[in-house]
Every structure is written in structure tokens, then in C-alpha cells.
Design a protein around this motif. Structure first.
Motif, PDB file in Angstrom:
ATOM      1  N   LEU A  10       0.807  -1.230   0.000  1.00 34.32           N
ATOM      2  CA  LEU A  10       0.000   0.000   0.000  1.00 34.32           C
ATOM      3  C   LEU A  10       0.836   1.275   0.000  1.00 34.32           C
ATOM      4  CD1 LEU A  10      -2.911  -1.017   2.392  1.00 34.32           C
ATOM      5  CD2 LEU A  10      -2.875  -0.979  -0.107  1.00 34.32           C
ATOM      6  N   LEU A  11       2.119   1.148   0.256  1.00 30.05           N
ATOM      7  CA  LEU A  11       2.996   2.317   0.223  1.00 30.05           C
ATOM      8  C   LEU A  11       3.620   2.522  -1.160  1.00 30.05           C
ATOM      9  CD1 LEU A  11       4.766   1.786   3.649  1.00 30.05           C
ATOM     10  CD2 LEU A  11       2.836   3.277   3.127  1.00 30.05           C
ATOM     11  N   ASP A  12       3.375   1.574  -2.055  1.00 30.16           N
ATOM     12  CA  ASP A  12       3.939   1.641  -3.400  1.00 30.16           C
ATOM     13  C   ASP A  12       2.822   1.845  -4.420  1.00 30.16           C
ATOM     14  OD1 ASP A  12       5.369   1.380  -5.738  1.00 30.16           O
ATOM     15  OD2 ASP A  12       5.803  -0.752  -5.476  1.00 30.16           O
ATOM     16  N   HIS A  13       2.752   3.027  -4.950  1.00 27.42           N
ATOM     17  CA  HIS A  13       1.696   3.399  -5.893  1.00 27.42           C
ATOM     18  C   HIS A  13       1.738   2.515  -7.147  1.00 27.42           C
ATOM     19  CE1 HIS A  13       2.377   5.781  -9.595  1.00 27.42           C
ATOM     20  NE2 HIS A  13       1.136   6.156  -9.498  1.00 27.42           N
ATOM     21  N   ASN A  14       2.935   2.142  -7.603  1.00 25.69           N
ATOM     22  CA  ASN A  14       3.050   1.279  -8.791  1.00 25.69           C
ATOM     23  C   ASN A  14       2.516  -0.126  -8.535  1.00 25.69           C
ATOM     24  OD1 ASN A  14       4.203   3.209 -10.509  1.00 25.69           O
ATOM     25  ND2 ASN A  14       6.229   2.835  -9.672  1.00 25.69           N
ATOM     26  N   SER A  15       2.719  -0.626  -7.330  1.00 29.17           N
ATOM     27  CA  SER A  15       2.224  -1.954  -6.968  1.00 29.17           C
ATOM     28  C   SER A  15       0.693  -1.978  -6.989  1.00 29.17           C
ATOM     29  CB  SER A  15       2.746  -2.342  -5.584  1.00 29.17           C
ATOM     30  OG  SER A  15       2.169  -3.531  -5.136  1.00 29.17           O
ATOM     31  N   PHE A  26       0.982  10.207  -5.410  1.00 29.49           N
ATOM     32  CA  PHE A  26       0.518  10.862  -4.183  1.00 29.49           C
ATOM     33  C   PHE A  26      -0.998  11.075  -4.169  1.00 29.49           C
ATOM     34  CE2 PHE A  26       4.843  12.663  -4.993  1.00 29.49           C
ATOM     35  CZ  PHE A  26       5.500  11.856  -4.086  1.00 29.49           C
ATOM     36  N   SER A  27      -1.719  10.227  -4.873  1.00 27.14           N
ATOM     37  CA  SER A  27      -3.176  10.303  -4.885  1.00 27.14           C
ATOM     38  C   SER A  27      -3.736   8.899  -4.708  1.00 27.14           C
ATOM     39  CB  SER A  27      -3.671  10.877  -6.214  1.00 27.14           C
ATOM     40  OG  SER A  27      -5.073  10.810  -6.293  1.00 27.14           O
ATOM     41  N   ASP A  28      -4.917   8.836  -4.126  1.00 26.29           N
ATOM     42  CA  ASP A  28      -5.565   7.524  -3.978  1.00 26.29           C
ATOM     43  C   ASP A  28      -6.682   7.350  -5.004  1.00 26.29           C
ATOM     44  OD1 ASP A  28      -7.341   9.371  -2.926  1.00 26.29           O
ATOM     45  OD2 ASP A  28      -8.061   8.011  -1.369  1.00 26.29           O
ATOM     46  N   ASP A  44      -4.398  -4.570   5.014  1.00 24.32           N
ATOM     47  CA  ASP A  44      -3.222  -5.411   4.793  1.00 24.32           C
ATOM     48  C   ASP A  44      -2.766  -5.392   3.336  1.00 24.32           C
ATOM     49  OD1 ASP A  44      -3.334  -6.187   7.460  1.00 24.32           O
ATOM     50  OD2 ASP A  44      -4.673  -7.868   7.000  1.00 24.32           O
ATOM     51  N   GLY A  45      -3.477  -4.701   2.477  1.00 26.23           N
ATOM     52  CA  GLY A  45      -3.102  -4.598   1.077  1.00 26.23           C
ATOM     53  C   GLY A  45      -3.702  -5.662   0.188  1.00 26.23           C
ATOM     54  N   VAL A  46      -4.684  -6.401   0.678  1.00 28.12           N
ATOM     55  CA  VAL A  46      -5.330  -7.440  -0.120  1.00 28.12           C
ATOM     56  C   VAL A  46      -6.468  -6.814  -0.923  1.00 28.12           C
ATOM     57  CG1 VAL A  46      -6.610  -9.615  -0.052  1.00 28.12           C
ATOM     58  CG2 VAL A  46      -4.722  -9.238   1.540  1.00 28.12           C
ATOM     59  N   LEU A  47      -6.481  -7.096  -2.209  1.00 28.26           N
ATOM     60  CA  LEU A  47      -7.537  -6.585  -3.080  1.00 28.26           C
ATOM     61  C   LEU A  47      -8.829  -7.338  -2.803  1.00 28.26           C
ATOM     62  CD1 LEU A  47      -8.448  -4.845  -5.520  1.00 28.26           C
ATOM     63  CD2 LEU A  47      -7.703  -6.724  -6.987  1.00 28.26           C
ATOM     64  N   VAL A  48      -9.897  -6.592  -2.525  1.00 30.80           N
ATOM     65  CA  VAL A  48     -11.227  -7.191  -2.349  1.00 30.80           C
ATOM     66  C   VAL A  48     -11.809  -7.284  -3.750  1.00 30.80           C
ATOM     67  CG1 VAL A  48     -13.466  -6.990  -1.219  1.00 30.80           C
ATOM     68  CG2 VAL A  48     -11.418  -6.087  -0.088  1.00 30.80           C
TER      69      VAL A  48
END
Length: 193
Positions: free
Chosen positions: A18-23, A129-131, A164-168
Motif C-alpha cells: 500500500l505504500l507503493d503506488h506502482n504496486s 501521491f493520490s488515492d 493489509d493490502g489485499v484486493l477485495v
């Protein structure tokens, strides 16, 4: 026409940093491609193949120039020709990327059995830097008479990922399918009452 429906499975969990925009963008884009192709659209890889072909020619040209120059350093005309070819092909490649590809993640052929003669161009944006993730579906040939209007979805990625960064996937799947449906409904001929 029967629609092939593939639902996301629990065994194939997609997790992003979640801290990596490219990921985050990579996982969402990959999922969008899966969703669109599961709806019966076949991927059009002609542009990718053209880019690969140009890339191979550029590499071969650079290798020939390098090794030819070492073997025959006195023949500068050949080296200049290789450099010019290299520059021209790179310019053509950049022109393709700038005019055709832009933010596209997927090009498709028209649906089989469909009255339309144009496929889709699916593109996405996730500014640094955007969600806010923006997904756009356009016609592959906007000048075609059967081209639909562009549809767009902009939503915060926090709507689709757990802490936790899991895609729903179920939620994301629903949103993307709704966007595809909006595009398809816009293209259908209006029924007379």
C-alpha cells in the motif's frame, strides 16, 4: 449470446504494498484486464507486436553499428546511417506511445457476434501521491459509426483494498463490470416504444 462469467477465487489472493503506488496500479490494471477478457473480449496485441518488432530492429541496428564500427572504424558513413536509423525508429516508437497507447492497459477486438465493428481501449490513471484510480473505457476507433461514448470511473483505491493490502476482488469486479455494462448500453440501438 452467452456471456462467460468468471468470478474471482479466494485461492488467488492479490496483495499490494500500500505504500507503493506502482504496486497498487499494477494489481488493479491486471485485474481489469482479467475482468474485460472474461466478458468475452479478446485482446488485440497488434500494437504490442509492432512495438516489439521496432524494438528488435533498434537493438539489431545498435549491435550492428557497435560491432561494425569496431571492425571497420574508417567507414563512418555506415555508422552515421545506423545512428540515423536508430534515431528515426526511436522517434517512431515514441510517436506510437504518445499518440496511440497513452495510458492504455488493454486493447480489444469487437465482441464476437456483436453488431459493432470496433473494440475497446481500456486505460487507467493513478496519479502519484493520490488515492484516486481512474478507469476509462473508450472505443478503439472513435471515428467509427459504431463507437460508443467514453465511460469513466474514478474511485479511491481504499474502497478496494484491505488495510493489509489485499484486493477485495468482489467489490472491484462489480465496479468494473458496471462500467463495461454502461459502455455497452450506451452503444446499443435505442428501442422504439
Amino acid at each position: 449470446m452467452e456471456e462467460k462469467k468468471v468470478e474471482p477465487t479466494k485461492t488467488n489472493v492479490k496483495k499490494a504494498n500500500l505504500l507503493d503506488h506502482n504496486s497498487i496500479k499494477h494489481i488493479l490494471d491486471e485485474s481489469v484486464s482479467d475482468i474485460v477478457t472474461s466478458r468475452g473480449y479478446k485482446e488485440d496485441v497488434r500494437l504490442s507486436n509492432l512495438k516489439l518488432f521496432l524494438g528488435v530492429i533498434i537493438i539489431v541496428d545498435a549491435l550492428v553499428a557497435q560491432f561494425y564500427n569496431k571492425k571497420f572504424p574508417e567507414n563512418r558513413n555506415f555508422l552515421i546511417g545506423c545512428i540515423i536509423l536508430y534515431v528515426v525508429l526511436n522517434a517512431v516508437l515514441q510517436l506510437i506511445l504518445y499518440t496511440k497507447e497513452k495510458n492504455a492497459i488493454l486493447f480489444t477486438y469487437p465482441l464476437e457476434g456483436s453488431f459493432t465493428s470496433t473494440g475497446l481501449v481500456v486505460s487507467s490513471k493513478l496519479p502519484r501521491f493520490s488515492d484516486q484510480y481512474t478507469l476509462t473505457i473508450d472505443s478503439a476507433d472513435p471515428k467509427s459509426i459504431s463507437a460508443g461514448k467514453s465511460v469513466q470511473l474514478t474511485k479511491s483505491v481504499t474502497q478496494w483494498f484491505t488495510k493489509d493490502g489485499v484486493l477485495v476482488e468482489g467489490l472491484f469486479w462489480k465496479d468494473v463490470e458496471a462500467l463495461i455494462k454502461d459502455y455497452a448500453e450506451d452503444k446499443e440501438p435505442k428501442k422504439k416504444k
